[in-house]
Design a protein around this motif. Structure first.
Motif, short mmCIF file in Angstrom:
data_model
loop_
_atom_site.label_atom_id
_atom_site.label_comp_id
_atom_site.label_asym_id
_atom_site.label_seq_id
_atom_site.Cartn_x
_atom_site.Cartn_y
_atom_site.Cartn_z
N ILE A 172 66.93 68.94 85.57
CA ILE A 172 68.09 68.33 84.89
C ILE A 172 69.28 68.34 85.84
O ILE A 172 69.99 67.35 85.99
N LYS A 190 72.51 62.10 78.33
CA LYS A 190 71.33 62.09 79.20
C LYS A 190 70.69 63.47 79.25
O LYS A 190 69.48 63.59 79.38
N ILE A 191 71.51 64.51 79.15
CA ILE A 191 70.96 65.87 79.10
C ILE A 191 70.11 66.03 77.83
O ILE A 191 69.01 66.56 77.87
N ALA A 208 68.52 63.75 76.19
CA ALA A 208 67.26 63.02 76.33
C ALA A 208 66.29 63.78 77.23
O ALA A 208 65.08 63.84 76.96
N ALA A 209 66.82 64.38 78.29
CA ALA A 209 65.96 65.12 79.22
C ALA A 209 65.38 66.36 78.53
O ALA A 209 64.20 66.68 78.70
N ALA A 218 64.84 66.66 75.35
CA ALA A 218 63.85 66.16 74.40
C ALA A 218 62.52 65.88 75.09
O ALA A 218 61.46 66.21 74.57
N ALA A 219 62.60 65.29 76.29
CA ALA A 219 61.36 64.99 77.02
C ALA A 219 60.66 66.27 77.44
O ALA A 219 59.43 66.38 77.37
#
Lengths: 511, 322, 300
Positions: free
Chosen positions: A296, A362-363, A365-366, A368-369
């Protein structure tokens, strides 16, 4: 050959453009900042972006030097007389920018004013003050009594600004909030709302007139606009360089890039309510091990962040260097989930702001992935801060992202707001968004606030930090990094402050 | 005629009432301003006190009544964030928005109408095809992308224009700060005005082109040509005049929207206008600002619509005043 | 009977011929068909499912297109910051954008034409009130409305975007419909139909609606593109579709962060698709306008 022609073009353009468009800023400094200036009511906003401007026009009883150390300002000295009482020796001969003398009356007036909800964003601080009086008939000694013991009272006094009683009382609030009169190193020359604030040096400043005679603060909220403003030479210093743009600015020989670890930590919180997955310690541990923070930082933050093992930063009382991050280990994470009875994971919603912290959405989403890879199906709910923080205060989220740093440098205070069991009457847990509750931690925190000896107190807080880590009360992600780009040509000696304020009297000229 | 005007104005008042009620309903869902106002350390009790001080603890219908009552008296309350009179802040930032919209309008009219006429007159030239295609580009990218690209090209790669702000201003009577009177101010206007005017430019271009095509086929133009009048003279004196009525109507109707929809352009160029202010206010739940803004824009739109309708009625006697 | 059918067929045939002669319109239609096809069958074409969080890997983030230095298979057009394959995300994203476009146009078109029909037909105070409501809605920026729905819905999703844009989007349909109705309401054949006792419904749908369809089609074609761009703008402002399932507009909104990082491909590719869609729609609309505008008809 064809390697990054575009980048070269960008760099070339930026160099060519360093002939300033106008000569308006030639005499002084022009600074691009990432947030607009909201008000000239000195304590009307608690955002650092606004306080930063106010700190140039006003003074507090105390101030912080460039390294963050608390030093005298309008008070020459101060002491804690007993648990409830603080005593200040005022500086004599200081004048407000309208010529009025600074006296104890102004101090009493200013402290009272910050308890007014319509005018102050520091109501909480104001309400902790029981009384402000002069002592022993000495008009230059002021005593403040607090309602309850406030061990960090003095730590706040750099951001409680002193106003002129006479001129403030005789003007309408609307006028006071647009035409500030302080004792500071600069006075307001021009405020074009939404565009810029222009300051001019106060020749009669009690510390002596500042070196930089004129300063312009120019908000550039949108990241690409900010980049354009420094590359085109519209500003001399850019605060809050977008992480994506650092590389191109670093390549530019006319600019210097200054990095400083930010005090703010970004972390996740998770409910431990009965029946929820987070009630099981193994699930909490599994989440901590599932997040690939290194990636991240490398990808989302472009390397401009530092991994965090705890919420407090090294400057905070209670920071514990012994605490280490949970390692990235998806295997272990899957094993823990299976042990906890979730071999196939579970569904959860991760809430967070999308316009508050660097790349916050964006953090999310990362994260979550990453969690998807150990079986936890995360739905990302990213919303503007005004809506999402409202939900936080109503304790709606079960899993959330938050950023925090403590303006009063005290982990005990942070814990009380962030993770202490929510209690309306005690005022604890206001920001405990997912209603985490851990009586053992609460007990240690209460023990800390009853400890007066600062050293002892720090030790208790450090113990709290360890216990908090063991319970995975938070899942810390990273500390942000403060990024500045500075034009070399004008030779400013600029050192970023830990609190991100830009205090022009502290900026010198090189050689 | 006077009956018509007064009727239109009465209808305008209805619009304002609807707008204010809708705005008020929306506010209930915008998030809580109290959190940001009281500071991050405030307790629930202190939040409640702030809420009380703002009157936000009262039942919604009472809040609404107070709001309307104050609004009628020209009082829109104090901005929660700036802690200053909201209407005053909006008014201070109005000139920037109006000047931007005016500049955008001028650009749109000048290029839109000129290109429209030329393309209609010389449909087969390469220039015409280029322009027609370019006009399509103008409507096919979101304005934030247009704005960012313009800044990148004209302020960073080829640094000939400033990327943000209004530049040097001159103060006119009533505190109106204008950027029209300095070279620096005009330079600052170019990029944002193009960004904002792009959509309108395309619209006017197409309108003029199709109107001109039609006019050029009509009998009286043929007659004029047959009489031996010059090409340019026929184009601009005879044909264009016929096209101008619908063009002027569109311009009038769209001007209000130009101000209303400049949010994105203003935020990209850090333009100190009302759009940028509204955006910040939305994200801060600063209701007094939002309310003042909406009502101001609605008033402007209503006024413009009424003026357009009345002018149109003058120009076209077939319209009945009913 | 057969005679009429033949005549109709030949009319359609002529229409087709005129369409084929209009090279730009054909090009536009072709592009649209291809893009729609790709969007519809995205799951079959796309190398990766970008919405499946288990399939994407942040280690693969920000890879340039395959022909640039550092680019590599299987990421033909590179990857975004989350490690999503750009080509796949574009295919899926186009699907979302198209869905938002179609739904919004249908929703606002339906509401708008119904209201326009009613107000135009009934006239009087209904007309006045509805039209003034329409005026009022136009003074609200879509941003504000989107925030309203965000508060109502409690989380960002595409329906929020659809509702937010339709909220004031119906007004132009209503105005167009209304003016069409007004223009034919007093025509002889309409009043005639009413005199011979045709029901209001019948009059409306047999005589009035067909008349308004052509201008409505033109508006639909243009509005579709406008909606897709508005969706992008909302994503730019942080009140659009969820970040884990980006639309074309969201990709552009996110891509703009990387312009100064030299990652032009993040905004260029989705931008190109968006431009193609909108330009194609406009070309079709232009042709349609020429076709339906009776005054422009006899020019060829």
């Amino acid at each position: 050959m064809r390697k990054i022609p575009f980048l070269t073009l960008l760099a070339a353009g930026a160099i060519a453009s360093f002939t300033p468009l106008t000569n308006v800023h030639a005499a002084g400094i022009s600074v691009g900042v990432p947030a607009d200036v909201q008000t000239m009511e000195p304590n009307g906003a608690s955002t650092d972006s606004n306080l930063s401007v106010m700190a140039n026009i006003f003074d507090g009883l105390l101030q912080r030097d460039a390294s963050g150390k608390l030093i005298p300002a309008l008070a020459e000295s101060w002491e804690r007389v007993d648990a409830l009482t603080w005593r200040f020796k005022l500086r004599q001969g200081v004048k407000f920018q309208n010529g009025n003398d600074f006296t104890a009356d102004d101090v009493i007036f200013s402290f009272k004013r910050i308890a007014t909800p319509e005018l102050s964003a520091f109501v909480n601080f104001g309400k902790q003050i029981e009384s402000v009086t002069t002592v022993d008939g000495d008009p230059w000694t002021v005593e403040v009594k607090t309602v309850v013991p406030v061990p960090f009272f003095d730590q706040n006094l750099h951001q409680i600004f002193m106003m002129d009683k006479e001129s403030t009382e005789n003007r309408k609030p609307g006028d006071v909030g647009q035409h500030p009169i302080g004792t500071g190193a600069y006075s307001l020359a021009e405020w074009v709302k939404g565009s810029h604030v222009k300051l001019k040096a106060n020749p009669n400043y009690w510390e002596g007139a500042p070196e930089i005679k004129e300063a312009t603060i120019r908000p550039a909220v949108e990241g690409s606009t900010a980049m354009a403003s420094i590359m085109s030479g519209t500003v001399d210093v850019l605060q809050g360089v977008p992480v994506e743009g650092v590389k191109v600015l670093e390549k530019n020989p006319k600019l210097t890039l200054v990095k400083r670890p930010a005090r703010r930590a970004i972390f996740l919180g998770l409910t431990n309510a009965k029946g929820k997955p987070g009630a099981d310690l193994r699930v909490r541990e599994a989440i901590a091990h599932a997040i690939n923070e290194e990636k991240i930082i490398q990808k989302v933050m472009f390397g401009f962040a530092a991994p965090a093992a705890q919420v407090s930063d090294p400057a905070t009382v209670g920071y514990n260097p012994a605490i280490k991050r949970a390692k990235y280990d998806p295997e272990l994470s899957r094993k823990l989930l299976a042990e906890a009875g979730y071999p196939n994971g579970f569904d959860i919603t991760l809430s967070g702001p999308n316009n508050r912290y660097v790349n916050d959405e964006k953090i999310l989403a990362a994260v979550a992935a990453d969690l998807a890879k150990v079986g936890i199906k995360v739905k990302v709910d990213a919303k503007p801060k005004s809506i999402i923080f409202d939900e936080y205060k109503q304790h709606k989220p079960e899993f959330y992202l938050l950023g925090w740093f403590d303006g009063s440098y005290d982990f005990g205070r942070s814990f009380a707001k962030l993770l202490h069991t929510y209690d309306e009457t005690k005022g604890t847990g206001t920001w405990n968004a997912a209603n985490y509750s851990n009586p053992e931690l609460d007990a240690i925190a209460e023990k800390a606030s009853n400890t007066i000896d600062p050293k002892e107190r720090a030790k208790v807080l450090q113990e709290l930090g360890v216990k908090l880590q063991d319970a995975f009360g938070f899942i810390p992600l990273h500390y942000q990094m403060d990024l500045y780009a500075i034009t070399n040509a004008k030779g400013f000696d600029f050192k970023p402050r830990p609190d991100t304020w830009i205090v022009f009297k502290q900026i010198g000229k090189k050689g | 005629m006077w009956k018509y005007i007064s009727k239109r104005l009465a209808q305008g008042l209805i619009v304002l009432l609807i707008v204010s009620s809708l705005g008020f309903i929306i506010f209930q869902f915008l998030g809580d301003p109290v959190t940001a106002m009281a500071g991050q350390y405030a307790t629930q009790a202190e939040l409640a006190e702030v809420r009380h001080a703002l009157g936000l603890d009262q039942p919604i219908y009472i809040q609404y009544f107070n709001f309307i009552n104050n609004a009628v008296h020209g009082n829109f309350g104090m901005s929660y964030m700036a802690r200053l009179p909201a209407a005053e802040i909006v008014f201070q930032r109005l000139p920037a928005s109006i000047e931007l919209a005016l500049a955008a309008e001028v650009i749109a009219i000048f290029f839109g109408v000129t290109f429209g006429v030329l393309v209609a007159a010389f449909p087969r030239s390469a220039f015409s095809k280029f322009i027609a295609f370019g006009a399509l580009f103008g409507v096919s990218l979101p304005s934030f992308a247009v704005g960012i690209s313009l800044i990148l090209v004209f302020a960073v790669i080829f640094p000939i224009l400033p990327p943000l702000g209004r530049g040097e201003l001159v103060e006119l009577p009533w505190g109106w700060q204008t950027g029209f009177l300095t070279l620096d101010g005009l330079k600052h206007l170019i990029l944002p005005a193009f960004t904002l005017g792009m959509l309108q430019l395309s619209l006017l271009f197409r309108l003029t082109r199709s109107g001109m095509q039609e006019a050029l086929r009509s009998d009286y133009i043929r007659t004029a040509r047959a009489k031996g009048l010059g090409h340019i003279s026929v184009l601009f004196k005879h044909a264009l005049r016929n096209v101008l009525i619908p063009v002027v109507t569109i311009i009038g109707l769209q001007f209000g929207q130009l101000i209303g929809f400049s949010i994105v352009t203003e935020s990209i160029f850090q333009w100190p206008g009302t759009g940028n202010l509204l955006l910040a206010a939305i994200f801060d739940s600063d209701f007094p600002i939002i309310a003042s803004y909406i009502i101001l824009i609605a008033t402007l739109v209503v006024l413009l619509n009424t003026i357009v309708d009345i002018t149109y009625a003058f120009l076209n006697p077939r319209i009945r005043y009913d | 009977m057969t005679n009429i059918a033949v005549k109709r067929n030949s009319q359609n045939y002529k229409l087709l011929l005129r369409f084929l002669n209009h090279r730009l319109a054909v090009a536009g239609a072709l592009v649209l068909v291809i893009i729609t096809f790709c969007a519809l069958f995205a799951p079959l074409i796309a190398p990766q499912n970008p919405y499946d969080l288990t399939a994407i890997d942040i280690s693969n983030s920000l890879i340039p297109p395959i022909w640039e230095e550092g680019g590599h298979a299987p990421f033909l057009l590179g990857t975004d910051v989350q490690g999503r394959d750009i080509l796949s995300t574009m295919l899926y994203g186009t699907r979302i954008s198209m869905f938002v476009g179609i739904s919004t146009v249908l929703l606002s078109g339906f509401i708008g034409t119904t209201i326009g029909l009613l107000t135009g037909y009934l006239g009087g105070w209904v007309d006045m009130v509805m039209m003034r409501i329409g005026d009022s809605l136009l003074s609200f920026s879509t941003t504000l409305i989107a925030m309203l729905f965000l508060g109502l819905f409690n989380s960002g999703n595409i329906f929020l975007v659809i509702f937010a844009i339709s909220f004031s989007g119906w007004v132009q349909y209503a105005r167009t419909m209304r003016s069409s109705v007004l223009s034919v309401r007093e025509e002889d054949y309409v009043t005639g139909a009413r005199v011979i006792g045709a029901s209001h419904m019948r009059v409306a749908f047999r005589h009035i609606v067909p008349n308004a369809i052509s201008p409505l089609l033109v508006i639909i074609a243009i509005d579709f593109g406008v909606v897709i761009m508005l969706e992008s703008t909302l994503s730019f402002l942080g009140i659009g579709v969820p970040i884990t399932e980006p639309s074309l507009g969201m990709m552009i909104a996110q891509g703009k962060d990387y312009i100064y990082a030299n990652m032009w491909y993040l905004i260029l590719f989705p931008g190109a698709v968006l431009i193609s869609i909108v330009i194609s729609l406009n070309l079709l609309a232009d042709w349609l306008r020429d076709e339906v505008d009776p005054r422009a008809k006899n020019r060829r």
